[in-house]
Design a protein around this motif. Structure first.
Motif, PDB file in Angstrom:
ATOM      1  N   PRO A 220      52.137  41.647  50.308  1.00 53.97           N
ATOM      2  CA  PRO A 220      53.878  41.388  50.283  1.00 53.97           C
ATOM      3  C   PRO A 220      54.621  42.269  49.478  1.00 53.97           C
ATOM      4  CG  PRO A 220      52.754  39.143  50.080  1.00 53.97           C
ATOM      5  CD  PRO A 220      51.610  40.182  50.081  1.00 53.97           C
ATOM      6  N   THR A 221      55.851  42.772  49.655  1.00 55.59           N
ATOM      7  CA  THR A 221      56.280  43.807  48.876  1.00 55.59           C
ATOM      8  C   THR A 221      56.537  43.279  47.542  1.00 55.59           C
ATOM      9  OG1 THR A 221      58.624  44.988  48.920  1.00 55.59           O
ATOM     10  CG2 THR A 221      58.544  43.094  49.823  1.00 55.59           C
ATOM     11  N   PRO A 222      56.751  43.871  46.557  1.00 52.70           N
ATOM     12  CA  PRO A 222      57.188  43.500  45.315  1.00 52.70           C
ATOM     13  C   PRO A 222      58.717  43.774  45.063  1.00 52.70           C
ATOM     14  CG  PRO A 222      56.291  45.729  44.923  1.00 52.70           C
ATOM     15  CD  PRO A 222      56.109  45.273  46.614  1.00 52.70           C
ATOM     16  N   ASP A 223      59.452  44.046  46.072  1.00 53.62           N
ATOM     17  CA  ASP A 223      60.900  44.550  46.090  1.00 53.62           C
ATOM     18  C   ASP A 223      61.525  43.162  46.030  1.00 53.62           C
ATOM     19  OD1 ASP A 223      63.445  45.572  46.379  1.00 53.62           O
ATOM     20  OD2 ASP A 223      63.223  46.215  48.400  1.00 53.62           O
ATOM     21  N   PRO A 368      37.834  27.591  42.220  1.00 57.13           N
ATOM     22  CA  PRO A 368      38.830  27.913  43.355  1.00 57.13           C
ATOM     23  C   PRO A 368      40.070  27.160  43.575  1.00 57.13           C
ATOM     24  CG  PRO A 368      36.722  26.634  44.340  1.00 57.13           C
ATOM     25  CD  PRO A 368      36.421  27.134  42.885  1.00 57.13           C
ATOM     26  N   TRP A 369      40.038  25.982  42.952  1.00 59.44           N
ATOM     27  CA  TRP A 369      41.224  25.209  42.971  1.00 59.44           C
ATOM     28  C   TRP A 369      42.156  25.949  41.896  1.00 59.44           C
ATOM     29  CZ3 TRP A 369      43.587  21.647  45.688  1.00 59.44           C
ATOM     30  CH2 TRP A 369      44.618  20.980  45.371  1.00 59.44           C
ATOM     31  N   ARG A 370      42.136  26.229  40.926  1.00 60.99           N
ATOM     32  CA  ARG A 370      42.891  27.014  39.942  1.00 60.99           C
ATOM     33  C   ARG A 370      43.442  28.398  40.251  1.00 60.99           C
ATOM     34  NH1 ARG A 370      43.494  24.810  34.955  1.00 60.99           N
ATOM     35  NH2 ARG A 370      42.184  23.253  34.271  1.00 60.99           N
ATOM     36  N   LEU A 371      42.471  29.264  41.041  1.00 62.80           N
ATOM     37  CA  LEU A 371      43.052  30.243  41.697  1.00 62.80           C
ATOM     38  C   LEU A 371      44.098  29.945  42.421  1.00 62.80           C
ATOM     39  CD1 LEU A 371      39.696  32.506  42.352  1.00 62.80           C
ATOM     40  CD2 LEU A 371      41.770  32.993  40.761  1.00 62.80           C
ATOM     41  N   ALA A 372      43.879  29.030  43.699  1.00 62.02           N
ATOM     42  CA  ALA A 372      44.995  28.701  44.420  1.00 62.02           C
ATOM     43  C   ALA A 372      46.161  28.380  43.777  1.00 62.02           C
ATOM     44  CB  ALA A 372      44.392  27.816  45.424  1.00 62.02           C
ATOM     45  N   MET A 373      45.961  27.401  42.883  1.00 68.00           N
ATOM     46  CA  MET A 373      47.191  26.795  42.205  1.00 68.00           C
ATOM     47  C   MET A 373      47.972  28.034  41.345  1.00 68.00           C
ATOM     48  SD  MET A 373      47.447  23.470  42.907  1.00 68.00           S
ATOM     49  CE  MET A 373      46.434  24.109  44.351  1.00 68.00           C
ATOM     50  N   ALA A 374      47.255  28.866  40.786  1.00 67.39           N
ATOM     51  CA  ALA A 374      47.897  30.095  40.178  1.00 67.39           C
ATOM     52  C   ALA A 374      49.076  30.778  41.026  1.00 67.39           C
ATOM     53  CB  ALA A 374      46.917  31.042  39.524  1.00 67.39           C
ATOM     54  N   ARG A 375      48.732  30.913  42.364  1.00 64.42           N
ATOM     55  CA  ARG A 375      49.511  31.644  43.166  1.00 64.42           C
ATOM     56  C   ARG A 375      50.580  30.901  43.717  1.00 64.42           C
ATOM     57  NH1 ARG A 375      49.262  37.039  45.615  1.00 64.42           N
ATOM     58  NH2 ARG A 375      51.445  37.165  46.701  1.00 64.42           N
ATOM     59  N   ASP A 376      50.062  29.719  44.697  1.00 63.44           N
ATOM     60  CA  ASP A 376      51.003  28.853  45.241  1.00 63.44           C
ATOM     61  C   ASP A 376      51.889  28.079  44.464  1.00 63.44           C
ATOM     62  OD1 ASP A 376      49.555  29.654  47.575  1.00 63.44           O
ATOM     63  OD2 ASP A 376      48.662  27.751  47.951  1.00 63.44           O
ATOM     64  N   GLN A 377      51.671  27.706  43.227  1.00 61.73           N
ATOM     65  CA  GLN A 377      52.527  26.996  42.550  1.00 61.73           C
ATOM     66  C   GLN A 377      53.943  27.899  42.057  1.00 61.73           C
ATOM     67  OE1 GLN A 377      50.444  25.433  38.878  1.00 61.73           O
ATOM     68  NE2 GLN A 377      50.153  23.604  40.008  1.00 61.73           N
ATOM     69  N   GLY A 378      53.817  28.933  42.359  1.00 62.69           N
ATOM     70  CA  GLY A 378      55.107  29.962  42.039  1.00 62.69           C
ATOM     71  C   GLY A 378      55.908  30.026  43.225  1.00 62.69           C
ATOM     72  N   TYR A 379      55.884  29.118  44.468  1.00 64.52           N
ATOM     73  CA  TYR A 379      56.696  29.028  45.728  1.00 64.52           C
ATOM     74  C   TYR A 379      57.561  28.191  45.644  1.00 64.52           C
ATOM     75  CZ  TYR A 379      53.872  33.033  47.469  1.00 64.52           C
ATOM     76  OH  TYR A 379      53.248  34.366  47.377  1.00 64.52           O
ATOM     77  N   ALA A 397      56.312  32.597  39.380  1.00 66.38           N
ATOM     78  CA  ALA A 397      56.907  33.370  40.284  1.00 66.38           C
ATOM     79  C   ALA A 397      57.244  34.673  39.875  1.00 66.38           C
ATOM     80  CB  ALA A 397      57.935  32.567  40.908  1.00 66.38           C
ATOM     81  N   ALA A 398      57.738  34.800  38.520  1.00 65.42           N
ATOM     82  CA  ALA A 398      58.051  35.928  37.877  1.00 65.42           C
ATOM     83  C   ALA A 398      56.718  36.769  37.424  1.00 65.42           C
ATOM     84  CB  ALA A 398      59.006  35.943  36.802  1.00 65.42           C
ATOM     85  N   ILE A 399      55.772  35.907  37.062  1.00 65.98           N
ATOM     86  CA  ILE A 399      54.671  36.785  36.516  1.00 65.98           C
ATOM     87  C   ILE A 399      53.297  36.991  37.382  1.00 65.98           C
ATOM     88  CG2 ILE A 399      55.370  36.033  34.126  1.00 65.98           C
ATOM     89  CD1 ILE A 399      53.082  33.984  34.026  1.00 65.98           C
ATOM     90  N   SER A 400      53.358  36.261  38.494  1.00 64.41           N
ATOM     91  CA  SER A 400      52.097  36.304  39.077  1.00 64.41           C
ATOM     92  C   SER A 400      51.701  37.550  39.782  1.00 64.41           C
ATOM     93  CB  SER A 400      51.911  35.070  40.370  1.00 64.41           C
ATOM     94  OG  SER A 400      52.991  34.844  41.088  1.00 64.41           O
ATOM     95  N   ALA A 401      52.717  37.668  40.594  1.00 67.21           N
ATOM     96  CA  ALA A 401      52.545  39.197  41.324  1.00 67.21           C
ATOM     97  C   ALA A 401      52.312  40.246  40.304  1.00 67.21           C
ATOM     98  CB  ALA A 401      53.694  39.538  42.240  1.00 67.21           C
ATOM     99  N   PRO A 402      53.368  40.497  39.412  1.00 67.50           N
ATOM    100  CA  PRO A 402      53.222  41.716  38.405  1.00 67.50           C
ATOM    101  C   PRO A 402      51.708  41.605  37.820  1.00 67.50           C
ATOM    102  CG  PRO A 402      55.267  40.871  38.149  1.00 67.50           C
ATOM    103  CD  PRO A 402      54.508  39.844  38.996  1.00 67.50           C
ATOM    104  N   ALA A 403      51.349  40.156  37.206  1.00 66.55           N
ATOM    105  CA  ALA A 403      49.970  39.961  36.774  1.00 66.55           C
ATOM    106  C   ALA A 403      48.874  40.660  37.719  1.00 66.55           C
ATOM    107  CB  ALA A 403      49.744  38.738  36.177  1.00 66.55           C
ATOM    108  N   PHE A 404      48.942  40.180  38.705  1.00 65.17           N
ATOM    109  CA  PHE A 404      47.895  40.450  39.813  1.00 65.17           C
ATOM    110  C   PHE A 404      48.027  41.989  40.021  1.00 65.17           C
ATOM    111  CE2 PHE A 404      46.697  41.203  44.229  1.00 65.17           C
ATOM    112  CZ  PHE A 404      45.451  40.836  44.291  1.00 65.17           C
ATOM    113  N   SER A 405      49.198  42.820  40.215  1.00 63.99           N
ATOM    114  CA  SER A 405      49.027  44.110  40.359  1.00 63.99           C
ATOM    115  C   SER A 405      48.518  44.842  39.076  1.00 63.99           C
ATOM    116  CB  SER A 405      50.638  44.590  40.357  1.00 63.99           C
ATOM    117  OG  SER A 405      50.941  44.133  41.782  1.00 63.99           O
ATOM    118  N   LEU A 406      48.859  44.229  37.669  1.00 65.08           N
ATOM    119  CA  LEU A 406      48.194  44.838  36.700  1.00 65.08           C
ATOM    120  C   LEU A 406      46.625  44.806  36.755  1.00 65.08           C
ATOM    121  CD1 LEU A 406      48.527  45.799  33.746  1.00 65.08           C
ATOM    122  CD2 LEU A 406      48.512  43.500  32.911  1.00 65.08           C
ATOM    123  N   ILE A 407      46.199  43.914  37.000  1.00 63.12           N
ATOM    124  CA  ILE A 407      44.899  43.687  37.217  1.00 63.12           C
ATOM    125  C   ILE A 407      44.125  44.619  38.259  1.00 63.12           C
ATOM    126  CG2 ILE A 407      42.832  42.074  37.662  1.00 63.12           C
ATOM    127  CD1 ILE A 407      44.520  39.746  36.499  1.00 63.12           C
TER     128      ILE A 407
END
Length: 479
Positions: A220-223, A368-379, A397-407
């Motif tokens: 998904p776009t970061p825009d 795996p549960w915590r991984l799923a929550m880390a993303r889905d809880q932001g929606y 929602a504000a930090i998950s996508a930038p943090a993923f891109s940083l990693i």
């Protein structure tokens, strides 16, 4: 050591087949009960509608299945599965553009779900004490003195010394236990309204010369500004056996195309023209398949004060995940392998033994549960018991996508970050363990500083409207 005469597995999908392999050394006979008539080859069936979508077999799942069924991976590859290195064989569109192509720590086996299950069935049928009974519907459980003693089916009653529930998301075992006097288990849920739609294609022969890639991934776009909703899709052009691909588009909370015409037109509006152009070069071989049953759901049998003896839960029957994260088969295989290890140490199949297994399984599933929550809880569209307060959701929602891109960015340039990120992706390490590792933290900080100074070792952000670059930048990482 034998623990009983008959063990029964409810369900003949991947979780049930792995469970049969786990039980076989410890019971005289293992019976797998499956409602469907199983195909001889790699074919779709009614009981596994998700087989029409892409499935990743993560490294943890490969190892677990290999431990249960030696030779499984070799047989899967011999049957057509593709052993690939995603960083070299996939064109990956993340952030503002294409990522660089380079070697990394992660490899994967690509195949369809139907081929995985066909190879698993072949391995199970090699076990002399395992029988698969097809066309049998399970209708209830029999119990005595806090233990499961058998199952009722539309073909009669079957006594059992041990039972595994591998009936998936729609399992009725919880209701049957409640009818027998056990309390309903606490159920944790989070449904991020994921919908995905797929269509199968035959690849052109020969492949176009520009297709150095085997797999397309469009994130998904970061825009955050105005943009077509299709730019928020997660898109895969996923290779499987037999020179075929599965074109798949998915989203969190957005409507998805249901017809072939709408599918083709929608594909032309995703972030890069390469996806639709690739589809145009291929021959469609299926209709469009859409799935919306994608919520995360964990039935917390481990919190029952007195769990039923002689009963285990494997796969989606206990913990189902958002399929976007490719955790289902691997988590089920891990639970089955854990069950085999538990049975190897067991002397009695009583309530204490059941509680011990559930406690160990909880630790396994928590990764795996915590991984799923880390993303889905932001929606914002997410619903369920695990939906966070709005202030926390906004932060996620504000930090998950930038943090993923940083990693991801740091993994391009730092071998330690790459190694640990591969472990997290493959469920070999928790996200928390990775982020507490001093070497990983140092790599993330170093990458962030170098990025701020414009001193990237590996280029990224190649024009999304152009072909992804074929250049191998592995030596840049080595420097």
């Amino acid at each position: 050591m034998r623990l009983g005469q008959i063990a029964v597995v409810l369900g003949g999908s991947a979780a049930g087949l792995c469970s049969a392999g786990a039980l076989a050394p410890y019971f005289d006979h293992v019976v797998v009960l499956e409602r469907d008539e199983l195909p001889a080859g790699a074919e779709h069936r009614r009981g596994v509608p998700q087989s029409k979508h892409p499935h990743f077999l993560l490294n943890s799942g490969r190892r677990a299945i290999g431990a249960l069924f030696p030779g499984f991976e070799a047989d899967l590859v011999a049957a057509g599965g593709l052993h690939l290195m995603p960083s070299m064989d996939a064109a990956y569109l993340d952030g503002v553009g294409w990522s660089a192509r380079k070697r990394s720590a992660m490899t994967m086996v690509y195949s369809s779900r139907i081929l995985i299950e066909r190879v698993l069935r072949d391995k199970v049928r090699e076990l002399p004490n395992v029988t698969i009974r097809e066309g049998v519907a399970v209708t209830g459980l029999t119990t005595r003195d806090g233990a499961i003693t058998g199952v009722d089916t539309d073909d009669g009653r079957l006594d059992a010394d041990f039972v595994v529930d591998a009936l998936g998301r729609g399992s009725s075992v919880g209701a049957w236990l409640a009818a027998a006097g056990w309390p309903e288990p606490e159920t944790r849920t989070l449904d991020a309204k994921v919908t995905y739609t797929s269509r199968w294609y035959d690849l052109p022969a020969p492949r176009p010369e520009s297709w150095w890639w085997r797999h397309l991934v469009i994130m998904p776009t970061p825009d955050k500004g105005a943009h077509p909703e299709e730019h928020d899709y997660l898109v895969n052009f996923f290779p499987v056996e037999g020179d075929r691909v599965i074109a798949c588009m998915g989203s969190w909370g957005l409507p998805m195309p249901r017809t072939t015409d709408a599918f083709v037109e929608t594909a032309r509006r995703v972030r890069t023209p390469l996806f639709a152009a690739a589809m145009d070069r291929c021959e469609p071989t299926s209709e469009v398949h859409l799935t919306r049953s994608t919520g995360n759901k964990w039935r917390r049998y481990d919190r029952l004060r007195t769990p039923p003896a002689r009963l285990a839960f494997v796969g989606d029957s206990i913990c189902a995940f958002n399929p976007f994260y490719a955790q289902g088969i691997s988590s089920a295989a891990g639970s089955a392998l854990l069950l085999r290890e538990h049975l190897a140490d067991a002397t009695r199949l009583d309530g204490k033994s059941a509680a011990k297994f559930l406690a160990a399984q909880r630790k396994l599933l928590n990764v795996p549960w915590r991984l799923a929550m880390a993303r889905d809880q932001g929606y914002e569209c997410a619903e369920g018991t695990e939906k966070p307060p709005e202030w926390r959701r906004r932060i996620l929602a504000a930090i998950s996508a930038p943090a993923f891109s940083l990693i991801v960015g740091a993994a391009r340039e730092d071998e330690a970050v790459d190694e640990h990120f591969a472990k997290v992706f493959n469920l070999d390490e928790s996200l928390g363990e990775m982020l507490r590792n001093p070497r990983v933290l140092g790599g993330l900080v170093r990458y962030r500083v170098r990025a701020a100074l414009g001193r990237h070792r590996v280029p990224f952000g190649f024009d999304a409207q152009a072909e992804p670059p074929a250049t191998d930048y592995s030596t840049a990482t080595a420097r």
